[in-house]
Design an enzyme around this catalytic site. Sequence first.
Site, PDB file in Angstrom:
ATOM      1  N   HIS A  93      -1.476 -21.071   0.812  1.00 25.47           N
ATOM      2  CA  HIS A  93      -0.308 -20.239   1.070  1.00 25.47           C
ATOM      3  C   HIS A  93       0.472 -19.942  -0.203  1.00 25.47           C
ATOM      4  O   HIS A  93       1.002 -18.841  -0.380  1.00 25.47           O
ATOM      5  CB  HIS A  93       0.605 -20.923   2.098  1.00 25.47           C
ATOM      6  CG  HIS A  93       0.134 -20.773   3.514  1.00 25.47           C
ATOM      7  ND1 HIS A  93      -1.008 -21.353   3.977  1.00 25.47           N
ATOM      8  CD2 HIS A  93       0.666 -20.085   4.561  1.00 25.47           C
ATOM      9  CE1 HIS A  93      -1.179 -21.048   5.250  1.00 25.47           C
ATOM     10  NE2 HIS A  93      -0.174 -20.277   5.638  1.00 25.47           N
ATOM     11  N   ARG A 112      -8.150 -20.230  -0.953  1.00 25.53           N
ATOM     12  CA  ARG A 112      -7.108 -20.001   0.047  1.00 25.53           C
ATOM     13  C   ARG A 112      -6.038 -21.088   0.010  1.00 25.53           C
ATOM     14  O   ARG A 112      -6.324 -22.277   0.173  1.00 25.53           O
ATOM     15  CB  ARG A 112      -7.724 -19.935   1.453  1.00 25.53           C
ATOM     16  CG  ARG A 112      -6.738 -19.449   2.508  1.00 25.53           C
ATOM     17  CD  ARG A 112      -7.376 -19.409   3.896  1.00 25.53           C
ATOM     18  NE  ARG A 112      -6.457 -18.805   4.849  1.00 25.53           N
ATOM     19  CZ  ARG A 112      -5.443 -19.451   5.431  1.00 25.53           C
ATOM     20  NH1 ARG A 112      -5.218 -20.725   5.145  1.00 25.53           N
ATOM     21  NH2 ARG A 112      -4.650 -18.819   6.281  1.00 25.53           N
ATOM     22  N   LEU A 158      11.358   1.430   6.948  1.00 25.40           N
ATOM     23  CA  LEU A 158      10.709   1.937   5.747  1.00 25.40           C
ATOM     24  C   LEU A 158      11.474   3.154   5.255  1.00 25.40           C
ATOM     25  O   LEU A 158      11.775   4.061   6.038  1.00 25.40           O
ATOM     26  CB  LEU A 158       9.260   2.320   6.051  1.00 25.40           C
ATOM     27  CG  LEU A 158       8.487   2.832   4.844  1.00 25.40           C
ATOM     28  CD1 LEU A 158       8.263   1.727   3.822  1.00 25.40           C
ATOM     29  CD2 LEU A 158       7.161   3.437   5.279  1.00 25.40           C
ATOM     30  N   ARG A 218       8.080   3.834  -4.922  1.00 23.70           N
ATOM     31  CA  ARG A 218       8.160   2.893  -3.799  1.00 23.70           C
ATOM     32  C   ARG A 218       7.101   1.805  -3.935  1.00 23.70           C
ATOM     33  O   ARG A 218       7.344   0.639  -3.596  1.00 23.70           O
ATOM     34  CB  ARG A 218       8.013   3.629  -2.469  1.00 23.70           C
ATOM     35  CG  ARG A 218       8.263   2.732  -1.260  1.00 23.70           C
ATOM     36  CD  ARG A 218       8.290   3.525   0.026  1.00 23.70           C
ATOM     37  NE  ARG A 218       7.010   4.168   0.304  1.00 23.70           N
ATOM     38  CZ  ARG A 218       6.794   4.983   1.326  1.00 23.70           C
ATOM     39  NH1 ARG A 218       7.781   5.272   2.173  1.00 23.70           N
ATOM     40  NH2 ARG A 218       5.610   5.538   1.519  1.00 23.70           N
ATOM     41  N   TYR A 248       0.838  -1.205   0.000  1.00 22.40           N
ATOM     42  CA  TYR A 248       0.000   0.000   0.000  1.00 22.40           C
ATOM     43  C   TYR A 248       0.868   1.248   0.000  1.00 22.40           C
ATOM     44  O   TYR A 248       2.078   1.197   0.227  1.00 22.40           O
ATOM     45  CB  TYR A 248      -0.930  -0.003   1.211  1.00 22.40           C
ATOM     46  CG  TYR A 248      -0.254   0.377   2.514  1.00 22.40           C
ATOM     47  CD1 TYR A 248      -0.410   1.645   3.058  1.00 22.40           C
ATOM     48  CD2 TYR A 248       0.553  -0.537   3.204  1.00 22.40           C
ATOM     49  CE1 TYR A 248       0.208   1.997   4.256  1.00 22.40           C
ATOM     50  CE2 TYR A 248       1.165  -0.197   4.391  1.00 22.40           C
ATOM     51  CZ  TYR A 248       0.996   1.071   4.913  1.00 22.40           C
ATOM     52  OH  TYR A 248       1.616   1.415   6.087  1.00 22.40           O
ATOM     53  N   LYS A 261       6.522  -1.839   1.877  1.00 23.77           N
ATOM     54  CA  LYS A 261       5.350  -1.243   2.536  1.00 23.77           C
ATOM     55  C   LYS A 261       4.173  -2.216   2.396  1.00 23.77           C
ATOM     56  O   LYS A 261       3.274  -2.030   1.568  1.00 23.77           O
ATOM     57  CB  LYS A 261       5.035   0.130   1.941  1.00 23.77           C
ATOM     58  CG  LYS A 261       4.184   1.009   2.853  1.00 23.77           C
ATOM     59  CD  LYS A 261       4.206   2.443   2.382  1.00 23.77           C
ATOM     60  CE  LYS A 261       3.303   3.349   3.211  1.00 23.77           C
ATOM     61  NZ  LYS A 261       3.766   3.513   4.599  1.00 23.77           N
ATOM     62  N   GLU A 305      12.896   2.961  13.906  1.00 23.94           N
ATOM     63  CA  GLU A 305      11.976   4.016  13.475  1.00 23.94           C
ATOM     64  C   GLU A 305      10.797   4.007  14.431  1.00 23.94           C
ATOM     65  O   GLU A 305      10.919   3.519  15.552  1.00 23.94           O
ATOM     66  CB  GLU A 305      11.547   3.783  12.023  1.00 23.94           C
ATOM     67  CG  GLU A 305      10.962   2.409  11.753  1.00 23.94           C
ATOM     68  CD  GLU A 305      10.643   2.171  10.293  1.00 23.94           C
ATOM     69  OE1 GLU A 305      10.483   3.142   9.543  1.00 23.94           O
ATOM     70  OE2 GLU A 305      10.542   0.986   9.895  1.00 23.94           O
TER      71      GLU A 305
END
Length: 296
Positions: A105, A103, A205, A54, A35, A149, A181
């Site tokens: 993995h 579903r 990040l 990014r 995101y 991210k 951070e």
Amino acid sequence: MAIYNHILTENDFVEQNTLKYPFEERGLQFGDGIYEVIRVYKGNYYLIDEHVERLYRSAAAVKIAVPYRKEDLYQRLDELLKKNDVDGDASVYLQITRGSAPRDHAFPYQTNANLYAYVKDLSRPLEFLREGVTAITQEDVRWDWCYIKSLNLLPNVLAKQAAKESGSYEAILHKNGEVTECSSSNVYFVRDGKVYTHPAKKNILHGCVRMRVEAFCKEENIEFIEEAFRIEDLPNAEELFLSSSTSEVMPLLKVDGQKIGDGRPGPITRKLQQCYEKDANILAEDSFLKEQAATE
């Protein structure tokens, strides 16, 4: 806070109240996605190039195919603001997941990514920018690839909640005492007039505003040093500050109840706030800095 009506999906713009989230969405079931949060001032994106770059780096790192070419994504994000008649301060949340599939993995076969983006009002946190904020310290228990991210934010959520419950704005994270951070921002330590922050390695990040802070420091002949500092160093800082797309350049005045410096926003923080406002083309009437200078 208003959330605007039109949402961008990988196929079209849809009304917010008609959006049906796909069944077995890998973003919901695995956090299998990435995101960005992009700041908007007076209807204009700020640092959109940095955010888009990014986004594509994060997508490549987790092997997700972004469903738009970069030039098309720029166009669609512009359309998102126009469709919602955005002319004020806002933020755009943009999310891409690996898609919807039974579903498992392992990656699904021939499944298209899901993309969602929406815009909401976001005023500048002027009181906090003017007066400063406080933080607590928390152990950094996140995974080692924080430069991606990703949607896997539960450790960040728990750290931010701990800060909120203590009456603080942020949680400063550390691994074995070395500051990395914060839960949702980068953090900086000022000593002898120099700005220190953790190196841009995989365990933090690489903030878009962080990149601009580095550029501001160079423009103002402030030495910017990518070198980790420790939690026991924090009370001895001349200044501490945070940065993110929603916090801008934020003065940090207390950590774990201990005062930083003289307990007021310092001159380097103020200078960098001024640089930020200039860089973001924030109008004079929307700035607190002129008023602030008269009272300090």
